[in-house]
Design an enzyme around this catalytic site. Structure first.
Site, PDB file in Angstrom:
ATOM      1  N   ASP A 141      33.051  51.098  36.899  1.00 32.16           N
ATOM      2  CA  ASP A 141      33.161  51.477  38.313  1.00 32.16           C
ATOM      3  C   ASP A 141      34.450  52.263  38.539  1.00 32.16           C
ATOM      4  O   ASP A 141      35.417  52.142  37.769  1.00 32.16           O
ATOM      5  CB  ASP A 141      33.183  50.234  39.203  1.00 32.16           C
ATOM      6  CG  ASP A 141      31.895  49.436  39.106  1.00 32.16           C
ATOM      7  OD1 ASP A 141      30.855  50.026  38.751  1.00 32.16           O
ATOM      8  OD2 ASP A 141      31.935  48.226  39.387  1.00 32.16           O
TER       9      ASP A 141
HETATM   10  N1  URA Z   1      30.932  45.039  35.823  1.00 35.48           N
HETATM   11  C1  URA Z   1      31.260  45.511  37.035  1.00 35.48           C
HETATM   12  O1  URA Z   1      30.965  44.892  38.054  1.00 35.48           O
HETATM   13  N2  URA Z   1      31.937  46.669  37.110  1.00 35.48           N
HETATM   14  C2  URA Z   1      32.330  47.372  36.012  1.00 35.48           C
HETATM   15  O2  URA Z   1      32.962  48.424  36.140  1.00 35.48           O
HETATM   16  C3  URA Z   1      31.980  46.858  34.748  1.00 35.48           C
HETATM   17  C4  URA Z   1      31.281  45.682  34.678  1.00 35.48           C
END
Ligand code: URA
Length: 241
Positions: free
Chosen positions: A103
């Site tokens: 993310d």
């Molecule tokens: N899980 C998440 O919620 N976000 C990420 O960036 C990676 C794994």
């Protein structure tokens, strides 16, 4: 391999552009300028420079970045700059792609390769490569939450239970979670499913690869041992190692 062809394989432009760089005396091999596009060179381990910048030949690109906050893992980002803008042009030109996504607000280990079949394999649900996440939570972490994350939780909008391969509290409101799948927002959704909320998220390990000494936004080639471990085919379930 001819020098112009070598530059082409490493992402320095079209064959014609690579020959042009060499003819313009912008390329050196082991520190000595070479102006012959057709010079035969042994690619394996070759150190060369282009416009004074040093490179080593890699048949396949395989690298790790310490992803900073505020970057999207998309080639066409919507709200933030792309992680690809942090890579040098030759790597983008030779088509490296992130292996899975983090993310925008997640930091840490992000792998890239130009090997399409490897991306497919490492992101496939059948390939259980371990990823370790360091999680900062809004509320205190308790033993019930840890136990539920390990036993398996039902994600909102999903009818499958997902469980952490390992989970431990690393402080009053921090967790270390090891996952072997890669579902969308998996950590945030799992932590939400046990009544807490992720406030900070960093990936500290992907299949044994870490970013220890890398500054946020910096990258490095994988070592041979890291690349070998990552490209090794997983053993079929139940097979002896
Ligand atoms: N899980 C998440 O919620 N976000 C990420 O960036 C990676 C794994």
């Amino acid at each position: 391999m001819k020098l112009a062809q070598l530059l082409f394989t490493q992402g320095f432009g079209t064959r014609r552009e690579c020959a042009g760089l060499i003819a313009a005396e912008l390329v050196a091999i082991e520190g000595v300028v070479c102006d012959e596009p057709d010079r035969e060179v042994e690619p394996v381990g070759l150190n060369f420079s282009v416009r004074g910048e040093p490179w080593t030949y890699h048949q396949r690109a395989f690298l790790v970045m310490n992803k900073p906050k505020g970057f999207e893992c998309s080639q066409k980002p919507k709200h933030h700059p792309s992680v690809y803008s942090l890579l040098p042009a030759p790597l983008r030109q030779r088509g490296v792609q992130a292996i899975g996504r983090l993310d925008e607000d997640t930091t840490g280990v992000l792998l890239f390769t130009d090997d399409g079949s490897l991306i497919h394999r490492l992101t496939s649900p059948k390939h259980h490569v371990a990823k370790v996440y360091e999680v900062g939570c809004k509320h205190p972490v308790d033993a019930v939450q840890v136990a539920r994350l390990q036993a398996g939780v039902l994600l909102h909008d999903d009818n499958e239970t997902v469980r952490a391969e390992a989970c431990e509290a690393t402080g009053p409101d921090t967790l270390r979670l090891t996952l072997t799948e890669g579902k969308y927002h998996q950590v945030k959704r799992m932590v939400a499913a046990v009544g807490n909320r992720v406030e900070a998220l960093g990936r500290s390990d992907f299949g044994g690869v870490r970013v220890d000494a890398l500054a946020p936004g910096a990258w490095r080639w994988l070592t041979e041992a890291e690349a070998e471990a990552m490209t090794r085919k997983p053993l079929p379930a139940g097979a002896a190692p």
